[in-house]
Design an enzyme around this catalytic site. Sequence first.
Site, PDB file in Angstrom:
ATOM      1  N   CYS A  86       0.829  -1.219   0.000  1.00  0.00           N
ATOM      2  CA  CYS A  86       0.000   0.000   0.000  1.00  0.00           C
ATOM      3  C   CYS A  86       0.857   1.261   0.000  1.00  0.00           C
ATOM      4  CB  CYS A  86      -0.930  -0.005   1.199  1.00  0.00           C
ATOM      5  SG  CYS A  86      -1.657  -1.623   1.536  1.00  0.00           S
ATOM      6  N   HIS A 335      -9.204   2.859  -1.954  1.00  0.00           N
ATOM      7  CA  HIS A 335      -7.800   2.471  -1.765  1.00  0.00           C
ATOM      8  C   HIS A 335      -7.348   1.500  -2.855  1.00  0.00           C
ATOM      9  CE1 HIS A 335      -4.050   1.400  -0.070  1.00  0.00           C
ATOM     10  NE2 HIS A 335      -4.436   0.452   0.763  1.00  0.00           N
TER      11      HIS A 335
END
Lengths: 387, 275
Positions: A86, A335
């Site tokens: 991420c 996301h």
Amino acid sequence: MGAKAAIVGAGHTRFGALDAGPRALLRNAVDAAFASVDRGAERSVVDEAYLASLGFGGWQIGNSAAVLAEELGQPGLPTTHIENACASGGFAIRAAVAALGSGAADLVLVAGVEKMTDVPSGRRRYWLGVSGDTEWERLAGLTFAGVYGLIASRYLSDHRVGPEALAEVAVKNHENGALNPNAHFRKVLRSDQVLRAPRVADPLGLYDCCPVSDGAAALLLARADLARRFTDTPVYLEGLGAGSDHLAVQERPELTRFVASRRAAEAAFRAADVDRGRISFLEVHDCFTIAELLALEDLGYAAPGEAAEITLSGATRRTGRLPVNPDGGLKAKGHPIGATGVSQAYEVFLQLRGAAGARQVPGATRALTHNVGGAGATATVTIFAAG
Amino acid sequence: MRSEGAAKGLVAALDRAAALPPGNPSVVVLAEMPSRGSLPSEVTGNDPRPDGAVAFWFGEGGGTLPLSLALAGDAPTGLAAAALIHRAHSGRSPGPRWVGDWGPLQGTTAGTSVSVARTLEGSLAAVSEGAYVPRPRYVENLPSRWRFMAEECPACGTTTFPARGRCRRCGGSEGLLSRRLPRDDALVIAATVIGPGGQPTEFDPQVASLGPYEVVLAELARGQRVTLQVADAAPGSIRIGDRVDTLLRRLYPQEGEWRYGRKAVPRRSPAPGRT
């Protein structure tokens, strides 16, 4: 210390469950980034490109950077894929700044993309667990939701706070996301909806978790001394920091502080040589609501346990004393893993140029982005200033 | 009526099945049992049987918990076992509830119809693509995973767990001493309950049959922590500050075999001096 790099253009696709594939997403974000350059930029003057992506779903795990050069329209360009889960976006920006600082490049393209909804839900859950520790955490039945669930259980217990503080993060970020036309979720949430939602990894429920999103974002970064060739209002990168930690949470002495974030923040503030009080707003990595509380503490804006209180006080709302995630954060904006760190810088580019529309933080002059890989195994912090 | 005889018959059926030639299609039979009842300890024990034999486990949580029985083996074995469970409980209320991802009815044994869960191979296909723990790495870690073996560094005195042939603190790799960390009386540092949809794919069959599970981070010795799934306790019943013991249990099937590891279970008897 003077800034070495500046953002001179930035582009963003919508985030959400989209029809577009990864190539189209990249192309649209890159096109938008070029279109945003006030004085224009030729694609042929880009010296280097970095692609941030996990490779979710397996569409193109290896050599995906070549796709970015193709979609830029410059096959042949030196290009590199950066993967830190991420935090891929934050580390891709860092690589770009290093290239600019070394004199190897004058103009660098950074793009982040993830196409997460192409694969069926079972395989999605499979991919959501590939960046955590596989040998111990995954074998015990944890994905990131589970690891953050462990962390949240400890945070609430250590500081004797209730889940309302977690819920407030979701409520606040959805309120901001509702004002962001690119956000995955544009509906507001009530605290009781968050608290009553089905549990995913207790104490985290469905609305404590960011969604699985498609999307891309792109930045054009120029050498700081050349930035005004492209625009009168570049956004300078004043300080960058990065860090890492044990991959498995079980090997860390403390659960509720991310050493990687702390190290990254210290380095970024040292390089930028500014006080925390001079930052107008924060873009932090709120993949789960608990992560935003940890971020406030790891970044030095709250003592251990205080982030809950600060959040409940309303200080982190867009109109508060320390706005956090005015774009809705990962929680509401979405996301798409590789795109997230780049998207945070995109928001800063808009905000520091007064172009964020309904969600504009009034008078914003400096901002900080905080991008975390997994449950804190890697992290970057970047401090930006208006030109 | 359920009887010792039926349970012993189950054991006998499993033993007979173990002697069947290899090559029969594998099945997993999952049944949720209303109580532990009178199944003898040789059924409820969790010792894995040798390769090629039927392996199974049974919850040990006591009469009030919904317990589950999972059997894995070749098709005749699964059918025989399921039939015996069915017969042992016939006429009783509540009887076993057959759960899992059922395929079509595949046969009958001993005059009793049973359903057969999807094939073991089918569930393997779903988890063996891309990133996972390959067998050699699973095997390499077995001393740490099964026996909690750690390494003590003679140079700086630091204990490293899991053992990796290198001191976590000073980086030394010479003369590391094997140390076994305690397997019982571990302190729960953090706890979460994984609800449906929060689990990695390889745990899908488990969640389908047993529902949510709890995972804890437990401290085995000062500074030495391990992530463990909880067994034999209702999800959410183990809390931060509790003490747990650990037992070797099944994790999930991969690459054609069951992976085993330790799971946390409620403390069997309080340690002296603790409340």
